[in-house]
Design a protein around this motif. Structure first.
Motif, short mmCIF file in Angstrom:
data_model
loop_
_atom_site.label_atom_id
_atom_site.label_comp_id
_atom_site.label_asym_id
_atom_site.label_seq_id
_atom_site.Cartn_x
_atom_site.Cartn_y
_atom_site.Cartn_z
N UNK A 41 0.87 -1.18 0.00
CA UNK A 41 0.00 0.00 0.00
C UNK A 41 0.90 1.23 0.00
N UNK A 42 0.71 2.09 -0.97
CA UNK A 42 1.64 3.21 -1.17
C UNK A 42 1.75 4.08 0.08
N UNK A 43 0.65 4.29 0.78
CA UNK A 43 0.68 5.19 1.93
C UNK A 43 1.66 4.71 2.99
N UNK A 44 1.79 3.40 3.17
CA UNK A 44 2.66 2.88 4.22
C UNK A 44 4.14 2.97 3.85
N UNK A 53 2.93 9.11 7.02
CA UNK A 53 1.56 8.60 7.15
C UNK A 53 1.12 8.47 8.60
N UNK A 54 1.88 7.73 9.41
CA UNK A 54 1.42 7.52 10.78
C UNK A 54 1.42 8.80 11.62
N UNK A 55 2.44 9.64 11.56
CA UNK A 55 2.33 10.91 12.29
C UNK A 55 1.10 11.72 11.90
N UNK A 56 0.69 11.61 10.64
CA UNK A 56 -0.50 12.36 10.22
C UNK A 56 -1.76 11.82 10.89
N UNK A 57 -1.75 10.55 11.30
CA UNK A 57 -2.90 9.99 12.02
C UNK A 57 -3.12 10.73 13.34
N UNK A 58 -2.02 11.06 14.00
CA UNK A 58 -2.15 11.74 15.29
C UNK A 58 -2.60 13.18 15.11
N UNK A 59 -2.30 13.76 13.96
CA UNK A 59 -2.81 15.10 13.67
C UNK A 59 -4.33 15.05 13.48
#
Length: 550
Positions: free
Chosen positions: A402-405, A410-416
């Motif tokens: 999956x390109x996002x991973x 990607x993961x830091x943006x989840x916390x945003x």
């Protein structure tokens, strides 16, 4: 649990692998009861004037505590502007999986010394990243990583199920976590009985061999039948035994209740359904069986030790909007329909203290968009008193399917994204092995962007709210802050401010510089000039009034 199961997305036909600069800021107005209203770009917190603390569910002052004079006069409302980037209370956890030796121990047959060294390394990696909780799998499949009279020793320790490893790991696991200021949640798989259908391969003392009528053989594995009251009683007994004998802070269930869809084989619980179904539809009966277990365990845990928390990490999709207007805008497997896990029912019944939905998809993923699921879960728990943490797929970072991973952002943006929803009180990462690997250096990014300060653990509704006494004898001399230890303190929070603390200096975490475990020497080496304050925290994370360093 969460990392090794391949689950088909029933709508799209795709397969998912599950394991369990400028910063966005939320704004809201929080009244003295702790309720939050979303408004704009910051959080405003109404507090009692001159208490010097925020987030404490009670107040108790001692001589020398900052602002203790406030107790002698009526509280005045003070509005504090806080930043979602510096959440003062935030759970930062990691799952430590033992099933199949995923995280710990790395392989079966290691000596006790080797096992201990590996575990300590995992904890130290968690502390290095400013985490504050661990979820350790102590019962992978009706077996035990602790000395039990009810179930046999787990094979992950010695390589042979039922073989005594010569020591009881659980006291060590708990104590080492507490020494480092980490909350310890004992993680149980409730209904998995074994990874074989051959009962003779299980130890003679295994409950499935003693009670073969309890189990269902299903697609290569053994499962306890959730429809049997005696099974639910057994699971509750096993959990309660651990709570009573060990100093755990929480009890945790993963997402496995009824088996995940696999080869399409029907789960053979017809006899139990005929006996106990009482005219219900099969799917409703199965969901009710899970609901009964959840409520039973919650009650038993709190009866045994009122301060122990109980929570579950459900599959990330409750239902899809196409199946239910109340569902999420997703197209993946429905936990409600496929594994009979009704998280909304647990929220409504308040039979869990927290939920950690496993949102193991990236932002923009068509079948299960992280951006769609976070607000859905935030709305599901809103006003319920159930705490919400988000399960993060650390194990997926760097995956090329999956390109996002493949992107470190990607993961830091989840916390945003999480910052936009005050109901989200933290994150738990699967799993501990990746803490040492630091894929794509994503953990460095998380620390820099989101975990630059330590955090206190959240306060959960329904628990004791009496704050401990403020620390005594706080002195700052020669670059070392010291204070007297107090027996009711599980930890101490240290704050640094320029000049004298104001009413809002401790409303968020920007001035929080350390959380010192209660088992450590009551001291902190001051690295920067300023005025330091110390508060005491009890095991439920209630915070005292602050005491300044003389």
């Amino acid at each position: 649990m969460i990392a090794t199961t391949v689950v088909a997305a029933v709508t799209t036909g795709a397969a998912y692998t599950f394991g369990p600069g400028a910063q966005a800021e939320q704004t809201g107005k929080t009244d003295q009861a702790g309720r939050t209203e979303r408004t704009g770009n910051e959080t405003t917190t109404a507090r009692s004037a001159r208490t010097g603390t925020s987030g404490s569910s009670g107040a108790s002052g001692t001589s020398g505590a900052a602002g203790s004079g406030a107790s002698s006069r009526a509280a005045e409302a003070v509005t504090c502007t806080t930043s979602a980037r510096y959440r003062k209370r935030q759970l930062r956890g990691v799952w430590i999986a033992t099933v199949h030796n995923l995280d710990w121990p790395s392989r079966a047959g290691l000596s006790a010394t080797q096992q201990q060294a590996q575990y300590v390394k995992l904890l130290d990696n968690a502390v290095k990243r400013r985490f504050n909780a661990v979820f350790v799998q102590v019962r992978p499949a009706s077996d035990a990583l602790y000395r039990s009279s009810l179930e046999p020793w787990s094979e992950v320790l010695t390589g042979t199920a039922g073989r005594d490893p010569g020591w009881d790991p659980l006291p060590f696991l708990v104590d080492e976590a507490h020494k480092r200021g980490l909350e310890f949640h004992a993680w149980f798989n409730p209904f998995r009985a074994g990874f074989t259908t051959d009962l003779s391969r299980l130890p003679a003392s295994h409950p499935a061999r003693i009670h073969p009528d309890w189990v269902v053989k299903h697609e290569g594995g053994l499962y306890y039948n959730p429809g049997l009251p005696q099974v639910r009683d057994w699971v509750t007994r096993v959990v309660t035994d651990v709570v009573r004998r060990y100093d755990v802070d929480g009890v945790h269930f993963d997402d496995y209740f009824y088996p995940y869809p696999g080869q399409g084989t029907r789960f053979a619980d017809q006899a139990a359904f005929k006996k106990y179904g009482k005219g219900a539809k099969l799917a409703d009966w199965r969901r009710d069986n899970v609901n009964k277990l959840v409520a039973q365990v919650w009650a038993a845990v709190h009866a045994a030790k009122p301060y122990v928390k109980f929570g579950i990490s459900p599959f990330g999709i409750w239902r899809n909007k196409a199946e239910d207007p109340a569902g999420s805008n997703t197209k993946g497997m429905s936990a409600y329909d496929q594994i009979y896990a009704d998280a909304k029912a647990w929220i409504k019944a308040r039979s869990v203290d927290y939920l950690i939905p496993q949102l193991y998809w990236p932002r923009g993923f068509a079948a299960a968009d992280y951006d769609a699921l976070v607000p859905w879960w935030a709305n599901a728990v809103k006003g319920s008193g159930v705490d919400l943490y988000i399960g993060q797929a650390l194990y997926r970072v760097g995956s090329r399917d999956t390109a996002a991973w493949t992107r470190a952002v990607e993961m830091p943006s989840h916390l945003i994204v999480n910052q936009k929803y005050p109901e989200v009180s933290g994150d738990v990462y699967f799993s501990a092995s990746q803490l040492g690997q630091n894929p794509l250096t994503v953990l460095d990014r998380l620390v820099t962007q989101h975990y630059s300060r330590p955090a206190l653990l959240p306060l959960l509704k329904g628990f004791d709210t009496k704050a401990p006494a403020a620390p005594r004898g706080v002195k700052n001399a020669g670059g070392t802050l010291q204070w007297q230890a107090q027996p009711d303190a599980r930890a101490y929070a240290v704050y640094r401010v320029d000049g004298k603390a104001g009413d809002c200096s401790m409303a968020d975490g920007r001035n929080l510089v350390a959380v010192v475990p209660g088992s450590a020497a009551p001291s902190y080496v001051t690295k920067d000039p300023g005025t330091y304050y110390v508060t005491a925290l009890d095991r439920l994370n209630n915070e005292s009034l602050p005491t300044p360093g003389a």
